[in-house]
Scaffold this active site. Structure first.
Site, PDB file in Angstrom:
ATOM      1  N   LYS A  37      -4.192 -44.631 -25.805  1.00 52.41           N
ATOM      2  CA  LYS A  37      -4.558 -45.741 -24.908  1.00 52.41           C
ATOM      3  C   LYS A  37      -3.456 -46.030 -23.872  1.00 52.41           C
ATOM      4  CE  LYS A  37      -5.673 -48.126 -28.612  1.00 52.41           C
ATOM      5  NZ  LYS A  37      -5.894 -47.034 -29.571  1.00 52.41           N
ATOM      6  N   ILE A  38      -2.212 -46.171 -24.357  1.00 54.47           N
ATOM      7  CA  ILE A  38      -1.125 -46.527 -23.428  1.00 54.47           C
ATOM      8  C   ILE A  38      -0.755 -45.328 -22.550  1.00 54.47           C
ATOM      9  CG2 ILE A  38       1.269 -47.320 -23.252  1.00 54.47           C
ATOM     10  CD1 ILE A  38       0.783 -48.867 -25.908  1.00 54.47           C
ATOM     11  N   ASP A  88      -0.360 -33.812 -26.204  1.00 55.83           N
ATOM     12  CA  ASP A  88      -0.911 -34.599 -27.313  1.00 55.83           C
ATOM     13  C   ASP A  88      -1.533 -33.616 -28.294  1.00 55.83           C
ATOM     14  OD1 ASP A  88      -2.546 -36.442 -28.936  1.00 55.83           O
ATOM     15  OD2 ASP A  88      -2.153 -37.884 -27.350  1.00 55.83           O
ATOM     16  N   PRO A 122       3.070 -42.303 -31.347  1.00 58.04           N
ATOM     17  CA  PRO A 122       3.611 -43.185 -32.391  1.00 58.04           C
ATOM     18  C   PRO A 122       4.817 -42.559 -33.073  1.00 58.04           C
ATOM     19  CG  PRO A 122       1.606 -42.103 -33.159  1.00 58.04           C
ATOM     20  CD  PRO A 122       1.801 -41.670 -31.735  1.00 58.04           C
ATOM     21  N   THR A 151       8.885 -46.506 -24.177  1.00 57.67           N
ATOM     22  CA  THR A 151       8.346 -47.845 -24.497  1.00 57.67           C
ATOM     23  C   THR A 151       7.595 -47.769 -25.821  1.00 57.67           C
ATOM     24  OG1 THR A 151       6.336 -47.349 -23.254  1.00 57.67           O
ATOM     25  CG2 THR A 151       8.039 -48.598 -22.098  1.00 57.67           C
ATOM     26  N   SER A 152       7.808 -46.677 -26.576  1.00 57.97           N
ATOM     27  CA  SER A 152       7.000 -46.514 -27.787  1.00 57.97           C
ATOM     28  C   SER A 152       7.730 -47.016 -29.038  1.00 57.97           C
ATOM     29  CB  SER A 152       6.579 -45.057 -27.926  1.00 57.97           C
ATOM     30  OG  SER A 152       5.537 -44.961 -28.851  1.00 57.97           O
ATOM     31  N   ARG A 153       8.637 -46.216 -29.571  1.00 57.84           N
ATOM     32  CA  ARG A 153       9.444 -46.660 -30.708  1.00 57.84           C
ATOM     33  C   ARG A 153      10.828 -46.029 -30.585  1.00 57.84           C
ATOM     34  NH1 ARG A 153       6.443 -50.096 -31.114  1.00 57.84           N
ATOM     35  NH2 ARG A 153       5.106 -50.744 -32.848  1.00 57.84           N
ATOM     36  N   ASP A 164      12.575 -49.593 -23.478  1.00 58.49           N
ATOM     37  CA  ASP A 164      12.116 -50.890 -23.970  1.00 58.49           C
ATOM     38  C   ASP A 164      12.353 -50.963 -25.475  1.00 58.49           C
ATOM     39  OD1 ASP A 164      10.841 -53.433 -23.589  1.00 58.49           O
ATOM     40  OD2 ASP A 164       9.039 -52.630 -24.550  1.00 58.49           O
ATOM     41  N   GLU A 166      17.565 -51.624 -32.319  1.00 62.19           N
ATOM     42  CA  GLU A 166      17.085 -52.879 -31.747  1.00 62.19           C
ATOM     43  C   GLU A 166      16.781 -53.942 -32.800  1.00 62.19           C
ATOM     44  OE1 GLU A 166      13.439 -51.474 -29.874  1.00 62.19           O
ATOM     45  OE2 GLU A 166      12.267 -52.375 -31.473  1.00 62.19           O
ATOM     46  N   HIS A 197      11.923 -54.775 -26.103  1.00 61.70           N
ATOM     47  CA  HIS A 197      10.592 -54.608 -26.702  1.00 61.70           C
ATOM     48  C   HIS A 197       9.585 -55.610 -26.119  1.00 61.70           C
ATOM     49  CE1 HIS A 197       8.879 -52.535 -30.444  1.00 61.70           C
ATOM     50  NE2 HIS A 197       7.883 -52.892 -29.669  1.00 61.70           N
TER      51      HIS A 197
HETATM   52  P1  NAI Z   1      -2.806 -44.534 -29.555  1.00 67.66           P
HETATM   53  O1  NAI Z   1      -3.034 -44.309 -31.008  1.00 67.66           O
HETATM   54  O2  NAI Z   1      -3.949 -44.933 -28.679  1.00 67.66           O
HETATM   55  O3  NAI Z   1      -2.151 -43.206 -28.900  1.00 67.66           O
HETATM   56  C1  NAI Z   1      -1.146 -42.473 -29.495  1.00 67.66           C
HETATM   57  C2  NAI Z   1      -1.349 -41.014 -29.097  1.00 67.66           C
HETATM   58  O4  NAI Z   1      -0.256 -40.265 -29.590  1.00 67.66           O
HETATM   59  C3  NAI Z   1      -2.633 -40.425 -29.680  1.00 67.66           C
HETATM   60  O5  NAI Z   1      -3.397 -39.808 -28.659  1.00 67.66           O
HETATM   61  C4  NAI Z   1      -2.110 -39.400 -30.674  1.00 67.66           C
HETATM   62  O6  NAI Z   1      -2.966 -38.239 -30.801  1.00 67.66           O
HETATM   63  C5  NAI Z   1      -0.775 -39.037 -30.066  1.00 67.66           C
HETATM   64  N1  NAI Z   1       0.126 -38.390 -30.997  1.00 67.66           N
HETATM   65  C6  NAI Z   1       0.275 -38.595 -32.327  1.00 67.66           C
HETATM   66  N2  NAI Z   1       1.203 -37.775 -32.834  1.00 67.66           N
HETATM   67  C7  NAI Z   1       1.651 -37.028 -31.793  1.00 67.66           C
HETATM   68  C8  NAI Z   1       2.602 -35.987 -31.685  1.00 67.66           C
HETATM   69  N3  NAI Z   1       3.280 -35.540 -32.767  1.00 67.66           N
HETATM   70  N4  NAI Z   1       2.837 -35.454 -30.468  1.00 67.66           N
HETATM   71  C9  NAI Z   1       2.148 -35.892 -29.384  1.00 67.66           C
HETATM   72  N5  NAI Z   1       1.217 -36.847 -29.431  1.00 67.66           N
HETATM   73  C10 NAI Z   1       0.974 -37.412 -30.624  1.00 67.66           C
HETATM   74  O7  NAI Z   1      -1.629 -45.590 -29.461  1.00 67.66           O
HETATM   75  P2  NAI Z   1      -1.234 -46.521 -28.220  1.00 67.66           P
HETATM   76  O8  NAI Z   1      -1.984 -47.812 -28.309  1.00 67.66           O
HETATM   77  O9  NAI Z   1      -1.327 -45.732 -26.976  1.00 67.66           O
HETATM   78  O10 NAI Z   1       0.291 -46.848 -28.557  1.00 67.66           O
HETATM   79  C11 NAI Z   1       1.289 -45.846 -28.517  1.00 67.66           C
HETATM   80  C12 NAI Z   1       2.575 -46.396 -29.094  1.00 67.66           C
HETATM   81  O11 NAI Z   1       3.102 -47.398 -28.219  1.00 67.66           O
HETATM   82  C13 NAI Z   1       2.430 -47.122 -30.448  1.00 67.66           C
HETATM   83  O12 NAI Z   1       2.509 -46.195 -31.516  1.00 67.66           O
HETATM   84  C14 NAI Z   1       3.584 -48.078 -30.453  1.00 67.66           C
HETATM   85  O13 NAI Z   1       4.652 -47.461 -31.124  1.00 67.66           O
HETATM   86  C15 NAI Z   1       3.940 -48.261 -28.975  1.00 67.66           C
HETATM   87  N6  NAI Z   1       3.748 -49.634 -28.508  1.00 67.66           N
HETATM   88  C16 NAI Z   1       4.810 -50.266 -27.876  1.00 67.66           C
HETATM   89  C17 NAI Z   1       4.676 -51.568 -27.404  1.00 67.66           C
HETATM   90  C18 NAI Z   1       5.794 -52.261 -26.692  1.00 67.66           C
HETATM   91  O14 NAI Z   1       5.754 -53.496 -26.561  1.00 67.66           O
HETATM   92  N7  NAI Z   1       6.802 -51.572 -26.198  1.00 67.66           N
HETATM   93  C19 NAI Z   1       3.421 -52.309 -27.596  1.00 67.66           C
HETATM   94  C20 NAI Z   1       2.364 -51.545 -28.204  1.00 67.66           C
HETATM   95  C21 NAI Z   1       2.540 -50.259 -28.665  1.00 67.66           C
END
Ligand code: NAI
Length: 329
Positions: free
Chosen positions: A156-157, A176, A206, A232-234, A258, A263, A295
């Site tokens: 999504k992001i 991906d 993630p 901005t992920s983890r 981020d 952190e 974050h």
């Molecule tokens: P999502 O589940 O929609 O997308 C994650 C994508 O990563 C999926 O398409 C998945 O197939 C892919 N993926 C999984 N393992 C992988 C790998 N080994 N190599 C490549 N791609 C891989 O999740 P969304 O909503 O897009 O969120 C992504 C991340 O953003 C979350 O896991 C979270 O850690 C982080 N996040 C950070 C925030 C912030 O405030 N900075 C807020 C919300 C989420």
């Protein structure tokens, strides 16, 4: 009636939940400032559910204590769940629900904000101009237009970030495990190609065992010289020591973070009068081409509103014995 104890409540959390709560008379909420940790889990005695955020420690010990104190539901008011022992919770019959996609654009726009700020040294310009210093030394950036963005994780992001990058006139590469059919303008390539071809690399996968330290000495060496990296992920996706080594070796044109590995104790706390125990953050901040935020990618009005709505809906689904796609197993 479902009694919920909110941990780690900030004023903006309370405002956003209280605004909607009248529509949910069967939910009774008490708010607390403390984070959910093994030391505070016992406070949930007498509650059916706890609500936790991204920096709470919901590992094995916490889950066990919650179970012992009668908690049956963990409501995560965030998307990520790597801080929760899901297996333990499931084994003890505690259901875990999250808010999977509250506002992907909020995080993607922040990621681009970091990329732009770091590239054009806006963080430095802001301070310099305030001091009546209008010189431009050290501020030279490069155009994103016509350059290549590499998006790691096109969920999504990542998809929202891919659209933002396309809007800037960039070529967009994606990596991906699964291709996102909505992204017909993205060229899916290997991780190696993302590393070797991208001018801007943005991380949106993630944190898992597989992605832990995805960015390390070995992968940094494969990047283009002068690349911009945004996370901005983890924090755990990037091995900070190796990142610092790469920055010192002038590998990166700029870095926007981020999230970062250490952190945990900083996030959402005012520690301005403390001497910080870790020197990592200070070292990162000492580089002129690094911008760090705390974050806050999620932190928009739209995202907070979506978070409170979905969390309260999750609680109602539990109360009504319904299943929801937001459950983590
Ligand atoms: P999502 O589940 O929609 O997308 C994650 C994508 O990563 C999926 O398409 C998945 O197939 C892919 N993926 C999984 N393992 C992988 C790998 N080994 N190599 C490549 N791609 C891989 O999740 P969304 O909503 O897009 O969120 C992504 C991340 O953003 C979350 O896991 C979270 O850690 C982080 N996040 C950070 C925030 C912030 O405030 N900075 C807020 C919300 C989420």
């Amino acid at each position: 009636m479902l009694k919920i104890l909110f941990y780690d409540t900030k004023s903006y959390d309370k405002d956003s939940f209280e605004e909607k709560r009248l529509q949910y008379p069967k939910l009774k909420i008490d708010y607390m400032k403390s984070e959910l940790t093994p030391a505070t889990a016992r406070l949930a005695k007498g509650y059916d559910a706890v609500c936790a955020f991204v920096n709470c420690e919901v590992g094995t010990a916490t889950v066990r204590l919650l179970h012992e104190n009668g908690v049956k539901l963990i409501l995560l008011r965030c998307a990520g769940f790597n801080h929760v022992d899901i297996d333990k919770a499931n084994a003890l019959g505690i259901r875990v629900m999250r808010v999977p996609g509250y506002s992907p654009e909020a995080v993607a726009e922040h990621a681009m904000g970091l990329a732009l700020a770091a590239n054009r040294r806006i963080h430095k310009a802001y301070v310099r101009v305030r001091e009546n210093d209008f010189s431009l030394g050290g501020m030279l950036g490069f155009n994103f237009y016509g350059k290549t963005a590499g998006i790691v994780g096109t969920g999504k992001i990542g998809a929202a970030m891919a659209r933002v990058c396309r809007g800037f006139g960039m070529e967009v590469l994606g990596f991906d495990k699964y291709q996102n059919p909505e992204l017909d303008f993205v060229e899916y390539v290997s991780m190696e190609e993302i590393l070797s071809q991208s001018d801007l690399i943005s991380l949106h996968c993630p944190l898992t065992d597989e992605t832990y330290h995805l960015i390390c000495r070995e992968t940094i060496q494969k990047m283009k010289d002068g690349v911009i990296l945004v996370n901005t992920s983890r924090g755990g996706l990037v091995k900070t020591e190796d990142l610092i080594e790469g920055i010192r070796a002038r590998k990166f044109f700029a870095v926007g973070l981020d999230v970062y590995e250490e952190e945990k104790r900083n996030v959402y706390e005012d520690r301005s009068d403390e001497i910080l125990e870790s020197s990592i953050t200070a070292r990162l901040l000492s580089f002129p081409n690094v911008v760090i935020t705390s974050h806050q990618g999620f932190f928009t009005e739209e995202a907070l509103s979506a978070i409170s709505e979905t969390t309260l809906e999750n609680a109602m689904a539990f109360l009504n014995g319904e299943t929801t796609e937001n459950e983590v197993r």
